[in-house]
Design an enzyme around this catalytic site. Structure first.
Site, PDB file in Angstrom:
ATOM      1  N   ASP A 149       0.837  -1.196   0.000  1.00  0.00           N
ATOM      2  CA  ASP A 149       0.000   0.000   0.000  1.00  0.00           C
ATOM      3  C   ASP A 149       0.876   1.252   0.000  1.00  0.00           C
ATOM      4  OD1 ASP A 149      -2.337   1.504   0.151  1.00  0.00           O
ATOM      5  OD2 ASP A 149      -2.409   1.407   2.341  1.00  0.00           O
ATOM      6  N   ALA A 187     -10.922   4.452   3.549  1.00  0.00           N
ATOM      7  CA  ALA A 187     -12.301   3.961   3.533  1.00  0.00           C
ATOM      8  C   ALA A 187     -12.749   3.286   4.822  1.00  0.00           C
ATOM      9  CB  ALA A 187     -12.477   2.995   2.365  1.00  0.00           C
TER      10      ALA A 187
END
Length: 314
Positions: free
Chosen positions: A89, A219
């Site tokens: 990530d 999110a």
């Protein structure tokens, strides 16, 4: 089910109109919780590590950290009947990205979103060429998200939403496998001061122009029950606010296929750990005081798998 390329998981999600959460880990307990949740829900899972987690695992040595994460994740994947992949990530450091690619990660994210468009394209293409030659898929980002994630810091006034036409050109020029368009979320536990709102029209346009699996960063939902439990046992999460579940579900309807989730898992782990230690002050076996936090993390993940529609999709 073998350890798989993330592209395989996300192309299936794109065709099936659902999303798969990408779940960050820093230790063994988080990995166990993710795999157990996926098995119980019969769902594919994407496991993510930040650059910081890779360095942490290797005690400062990124090559060692990447090898250790690949070994752990592959080892667990070989024991279950669900697709499992491993992703980097927000990759910004070339050496760490190379360590992950060469160690056998399923996919990596090259995040050059702080640069002007042309340099973002150039930096992304460089990683795509190397990764694709070794069978590793690539994610990139357009636009910028506010907030903090590891060494990624963006102030509110710097934030910019994705331009759909630029997204189309970016995908064509870089040949990436999935795209993270900035549509209004932010990193961390304090995402919104007012009402949570994402730019779904912008998202819809990006999907129409690229037809790629799309990724939603920033999110986490910050479940109220988790926040309350943590604060009951001394945490200070006042003002924490995530993306409501109904908005996440709506984002999937408009084309999101990968939903990054980190904060929720951390908060669940620390909330349950605080509770256990408060109730068991004489306990000093970490295997015992990590067991209940792992269970709460698993349950948070299972709820997310159901919300995003990937349960029973393994």
């Amino acid at each position: 089910m073998p350890y798989v390329n993330t592209k395989e998981i996300l192309e299936k999600a794109n065709k099936g109109f659902y999303a798969v959460p990408a779940l960050n880990i820093n230790n063994l307990e988080f990995l166990q919780a993710i795999i157990d949740a996926g098995v119980e829900e019969r769902s594919p899972v994407i496991i993510e590590t930040s650059e910081g987690a890779i360095k942490y695992a290797g005690n400062g040595d990124a090559k060692l950290g990447a090898r250790l994460f690949v070994s752990m994740v592959k080892g667990y994947a070989d024991t279950v009947e669900i697709p499992v992949s491993l992703h980097v990530d927000h990759g910004k450091n070339f050496d760490i990205l190379m360590a992950a690619i060469q160690s056998g990660y399923s996919s990596v994210m090259i995040d050059a979103s702080e640069y002007p468009f042309e340099k973002n394209v150039k930096e992304t293409k460089k990683i795509v060429e190397i990764a694709h030659s070794l069978g590793v898929s690539v994610e990139a980002e357009l636009g910028r998200l506010v907030g903090i994630e590891d060494n990624v810091v963006v102030e509110s006034h710097e934030a910019a939403l994705v331009d759909p036409d630029e997204a189309k050109r970016f995908v064509e020029e870089t040949e990436i496998d999935f795209l993270a368009p900035a549509i209004g979320t932010s990193h961390g536990a304090f995402k919104f001061k007012g009402e949570a709102k994402l730019d779904f029209e912008r998202l819809k346009k990006v999907k129409e122009l690229t037809d790629l699996p799309l990724v939603l960063h920033g999110a986490s939902s910050v479940p109220e029950e988790v926040k309350n439990l943590a604060e009951e046992y001394g945490a200070d999460f006042k003002g924490a606010k995530g993306v409501p579940g109904e908005i996440l579900a709506e984002s999937v309807r408009f084309g999101i296929n990968k939903v990054n989730t980190d904060t929720d898992l951390r908060m669940a782990f620390i909330a349950s750990l605080r509770e256990f230690l408060a109730k068991n002050p004489g306990e000093f076996d970490p295997r015992k005081y990590f067991k209940t936090p792992k269970e709460l993390v698993k349950n948070v993940i299972k709820a997310r798998l159901r919300l995003l529609g990937c349960s029973n999709k393994a």
